[in-house]
Structures are given as structure tokens and as C-alpha cells.
Design an enzyme around this catalytic site. Structure first.
Site, PDB file in Angstrom:
ATOM      1  N   CYS A   2       0.761  -1.275   0.020  1.00 26.69           N
ATOM      2  CA  CYS A   2       0.179   0.136  -0.017  1.00 26.69           C
ATOM      3  C   CYS A   2       0.743   1.254   0.045  1.00 26.69           C
ATOM      4  CB  CYS A   2      -0.842   0.048   1.206  1.00 26.69           C
ATOM      5  SG  CYS A   2       0.009   0.341   2.775  1.00 26.69           S
ATOM      6  N   GLU A 105       0.065  -2.718   5.716  1.00 27.29           N
ATOM      7  CA  GLU A 105      -1.029  -2.912   4.919  1.00 27.29           C
ATOM      8  C   GLU A 105      -2.541  -2.469   5.663  1.00 27.29           C
ATOM      9  OE1 GLU A 105      -0.654  -3.197   2.031  1.00 27.29           O
ATOM     10  OE2 GLU A 105       1.170  -4.282   1.603  1.00 27.29           O
TER      11      GLU A 105
END
Length: 221
Positions: A2, A105
Site C-alpha cells: 500500500c 497494509e
């Protein structure tokens, strides 16, 4: 992946993990980096080899070619396309290792906010991430981390993961003169499996990039 990582150990710790006893040009410093919440577009320590030997530098996380002004600079490159697509063609031969302590994440678990997870090696060693970049000592410098499909239990956290090498493969990745075809096979086939990592819930404070400190990677229920 991410786009948030930790890099809190010092360059000497990362170099020791890499297993290269040569004299390094250290442009990062000798102190622990102490960064538990590293965001894109900020400077990150990377390890590479140029014509004068091994060196450690702070390089901006994110890169785009000069002609791609219509989009933000990516921070990651998909392993399936990085070796042949036009976007990263100019930097594909310029390889580096980004040593990180772990990455974050966010997972939708049905609550009002997504739940952050921290991922790190089970043996607690740094993760040596395959990277490429532009390293010309100019304002256009930057790097990206190569990512692959997640495997095993990691799929439950995110569908992508950085390509992490064992030290011997990491040294090979940054060695001078390695053929591009061999480099492609390395990132496609030789990254660490999901079993090498552990992941757990952490507090939501990591969502604010201004927050730093070891408490960000503490496990939460």
C-alpha cells in the site's frame, strides 16, 4: 503493497544483513534511522553498487519518466511488467536494494476504519527489497520497489507484496554487469515466500504520517 514502511535500524545493520564487508560510501549516516512510518515521496535509504563500489544513499521513494507528467510518480513496479514495459525501461538496468524493517497494509474487517497490519520477517532480520531507480544526483532521482502477487496467508492482508531476497540473491541483484534477462528471472521466481513473514494488527495511529515511534509496530488485539 500500500505504500508505507518502516526503516528504523541503521545502515550498518542493513549492510551486515546484506553480507558485503566491503568499504561503503555511506551518505546516510551512522545513527539508527528511527523511522517507523515512512511515506511515499520522502527520502529512503537504498543500497547499490556503482562504478566506484558499494554505496548507501537517501533517495526519494517514487519515480516516473520525464514524459509521464500526467500522473503521479509510482512507488512500486509490478514484476510482471517491469522488465518490458516502456514506463520503467530507462531505469530497469539500475538496480538497488531497499532494506526495510517491515511494511504496513490496511484491511477492511468490517469496522468503521480499515485495520492496519504490520508485516515483517519471522526471523526479525531486515527485508532486502528488490528495487530500481534513477541515481544521477539530480532532482529527477527516485526509486520504486518491485512487487509480486501475494502468496499463502499474505493474500488475506493484501494482494501484492515486495520482492524480498535472501542476502546472497540481494548481492547478486546489485552486482555490476548482471544480464537484464537474469535479473528478470530473479524477481519473477526467487523472492521469499509468504512463510518467511509474519503479520499482525497494529494501532490506527500509523495512519497519520506525522506519527513516529516504536509503539507503531506494537501488536494490538
Amino acid at each position: 503493497m500500500c505504500g508505507r514502511l518502516s526503516q528504523y535500524r541503521g545502515i550498518h545493520d542493513f549492510v551486515e544483513t546484506l553480507g558485503m564487508p566491503e568499504v561503503w560510501r555511506n551518505n546516510v549516516g551512522d545513527q539508527a534511522l528511527g523511522r517507523y512510518n515512512v511515506a511515499p515521496t520522502t527520502s529512503v535509504a537504498v543500497l547499490r553498487v556503482d562504478e566506484a563500489g558499494p554505496r548507501a544513499d537517501l533517495v526519494k521513494w517514487g519515480w516516473r519518466p520525464h514524459w509521464a507528467t500526467d500522473r503521479a510518480a509510482p512507488i512500486n513496479a509490478r514484476v510482471e511488467k517491469v522488465a518490458h514495459g516502456p514506463f520503467f525501461r530507462a531505469i530497469w538496468p539500475h538496480r538497488a536494494i531497499t532494506p526495510i524493517d517491515g511494511w504496513y497494509e490496511w484491511v477492511d474487517e468490517g469496522g468503521p476504519k480499515k485495520q492496519p497490519y504490520y508485516i515483517r520477517r519471522r526471523d526479525r532480520r531486515p527485508s532486502l527489497c528488490a528495487s530500481i531507480g534513477q541515481f544521477t544526483n539530480s532532482e529527477h532521482d527516485g526509486f520504486v520497489i518491485i512487487t509480486a502477487n501475494a502468496q499463502g496467508g499474505l493474500v488475506d492482508v493484501h494482494d501484492r507484496r515486495p520482492v524480498v531476497f535472501e542476502p546472497d540473491l540481494a548481492r547478486e541483484w546489485i552486482a555490476a554487469g548482471m544480464p537484464n534477462e537474469h535479473a528478470e528471472q530473479m524477481v519473477l521466481n526467487l523472492g521469499e515466500p509468504s512463510e518467511a513473514f509474519e503479520w499482525y494488527r497494529v494501532g490506527t495511529a500509523v495512519g497519520n504520517v506525522r506519527n513516529q515511534g516504536a509503539e507503531l509496530i506494537e501488536q494490538r488485539q
